[in-house]
Design a protein around this motif. Sequence first.
Motif, PDB file in Angstrom:
ATOM      1  N   LEU A 188       0.815  -1.215   0.000  1.00 51.54           N
ATOM      2  CA  LEU A 188       0.000   0.000   0.000  1.00 51.54           C
ATOM      3  C   LEU A 188       0.849   1.265   0.000  1.00 51.54           C
ATOM      4  O   LEU A 188       0.320   2.359  -0.188  1.00 51.54           O
ATOM      5  CB  LEU A 188      -0.938   0.002   1.220  1.00 51.54           C
ATOM      6  CG  LEU A 188      -1.886  -1.198   1.332  1.00 51.54           C
ATOM      7  CD1 LEU A 188      -2.823  -1.019   2.524  1.00 51.54           C
ATOM      8  CD2 LEU A 188      -2.688  -1.399   0.056  1.00 51.54           C
ATOM      9  N   GLY A 189       2.140   1.129   0.257  1.00 53.17           N
ATOM     10  CA  GLY A 189       3.031   2.270   0.202  1.00 53.17           C
ATOM     11  C   GLY A 189       3.155   3.066   1.482  1.00 53.17           C
ATOM     12  O   GLY A 189       4.116   3.809   1.664  1.00 53.17           O
ATOM     13  N   ASP A 190       2.210   2.915   2.385  1.00 52.29           N
ATOM     14  CA  ASP A 190       2.221   3.695   3.630  1.00 52.29           C
ATOM     15  C   ASP A 190       1.606   2.853   4.739  1.00 52.29           C
ATOM     16  O   ASP A 190       0.505   2.305   4.585  1.00 52.29           O
ATOM     17  CB  ASP A 190       1.428   4.993   3.441  1.00 52.29           C
ATOM     18  CG  ASP A 190       1.577   5.943   4.624  1.00 52.29           C
ATOM     19  OD1 ASP A 190       2.134   5.521   5.653  1.00 52.29           O
ATOM     20  OD2 ASP A 190       1.136   7.100   4.520  1.00 52.29           O
ATOM     21  N   ASP A 191       2.297   2.739   5.871  1.00 53.59           N
ATOM     22  CA  ASP A 191       1.781   1.952   6.993  1.00 53.59           C
ATOM     23  C   ASP A 191       0.459   2.492   7.523  1.00 53.59           C
ATOM     24  O   ASP A 191      -0.362   1.740   8.059  1.00 53.59           O
ATOM     25  CB  ASP A 191       2.814   1.921   8.124  1.00 53.59           C
ATOM     26  CG  ASP A 191       4.043   1.089   7.769  1.00 53.59           C
ATOM     27  OD1 ASP A 191       3.960   0.302   6.806  1.00 53.59           O
ATOM     28  OD2 ASP A 191       5.074   1.238   8.447  1.00 53.59           O
ATOM     29  N   THR A 192       0.244   3.795   7.379  1.00 59.09           N
ATOM     30  CA  THR A 192      -1.014   4.393   7.848  1.00 59.09           C
ATOM     31  C   THR A 192      -2.211   3.805   7.110  1.00 59.09           C
ATOM     32  O   THR A 192      -3.294   3.650   7.688  1.00 59.09           O
ATOM     33  CB  THR A 192      -0.985   5.921   7.651  1.00 59.09           C
ATOM     34  OG1 THR A 192       0.143   6.461   8.339  1.00 59.09           O
ATOM     35  CG2 THR A 192      -2.252   6.560   8.198  1.00 59.09           C
ATOM     36  N   LYS A 193      -2.039   3.460   5.847  1.00 60.06           N
ATOM     37  CA  LYS A 193      -3.133   2.883   5.065  1.00 60.06           C
ATOM     38  C   LYS A 193      -3.527   1.506   5.587  1.00 60.06           C
ATOM     39  O   LYS A 193      -4.694   1.113   5.500  1.00 60.06           O
ATOM     40  CB  LYS A 193      -2.736   2.805   3.592  1.00 60.06           C
ATOM     41  CG  LYS A 193      -2.563   4.164   2.928  1.00 60.06           C
ATOM     42  CD  LYS A 193      -2.221   4.009   1.450  1.00 60.06           C
ATOM     43  CE  LYS A 193      -2.071   5.382   0.784  1.00 60.06           C
ATOM     44  NZ  LYS A 193      -1.722   5.258  -0.647  1.00 60.06           N
ATOM     45  N   VAL A 194      -2.556   0.785   6.132  1.00 62.78           N
ATOM     46  CA  VAL A 194      -2.864  -0.518   6.738  1.00 62.78           C
ATOM     47  C   VAL A 194      -3.712  -0.324   7.992  1.00 62.78           C
ATOM     48  O   VAL A 194      -4.683  -1.051   8.225  1.00 62.78           O
ATOM     49  CB  VAL A 194      -1.570  -1.278   7.076  1.00 62.78           C
ATOM     50  CG1 VAL A 194      -1.887  -2.613   7.745  1.00 62.78           C
ATOM     51  CG2 VAL A 194      -0.734  -1.495   5.827  1.00 62.78           C
ATOM     52  N   VAL A 195      -3.344   0.668   8.803  1.00 62.11           N
ATOM     53  CA  VAL A 195      -4.132   0.992  10.002  1.00 62.11           C
ATOM     54  C   VAL A 195      -5.560   1.345   9.613  1.00 62.11           C
ATOM     55  O   VAL A 195      -6.525   0.853  10.212  1.00 62.11           O
ATOM     56  CB  VAL A 195      -3.486   2.159  10.776  1.00 62.11           C
ATOM     57  CG1 VAL A 195      -4.317   2.500  12.011  1.00 62.11           C
ATOM     58  CG2 VAL A 195      -2.060   1.813  11.187  1.00 62.11           C
TER      59      VAL A 195
END
Length: 217
Positions: A129-136
């Motif tokens: 997803l490119g960004d850990d925040t998107k996983v959250v």
Amino acid sequence: MALAMQIFEKSLPEFVRKWYRFGLDSKTSYHRQLTPRVTKLQESGVKLGRRSSHQFWDIKFNKGVLEIPSLWIQDSTKSILLNLAAFEQCHLDINEAAIASYLVFMECLIKSPEDVSYLNRHGIVQHLLGDDTKVVDMFKSVANEMLTDAHSNRYAKLGDELNTYFCQRKNRCRASLLRNYFNNPWVIISLVAAFFLLLLTVTQTVYTVWPFYRSAP
């Protein structure tokens, strides 16, 4: 009014009626177990490891080690998980729904990009997803669609064991000691050197005092 509600409920499909009754049942605990996030569990000494299993929901906790199978996340993962959860709703009892319970449990663990990063380093959560925040955000979004009983779902017992381990003071103290004093090899070397210096000092003192002790009348 009561008759109208009964007619309305009977008009619903069986799987919708089951979930509708679940939401109205005042004796049912809604919505999730309160499991501490990953970084908090780490502070209490809980270790995380990747579990070798073909079922990504096959999570185990034993002797302070939380083992979670690896999960690859990409753009289509959210839709796939929601469809699997919807399929469960049609065929399984609420407390037997593995996917729904898994999503809620993982959302409890993942509250920040730091949690995702920690799981990533241990090979548990990999994503494109490119960004850990998107996983959250993904886990938060899908978990909000789930309905589970915190006291009897698939991970209720595991959540209780984690909370018990997390709340024990001795586990926190041991984890803090290892993190602050034994995590750096130079600190360990300094402690060993200090121990030997103390041992030599005590030995020198004994050999200095011993002749006076023996010569005393």
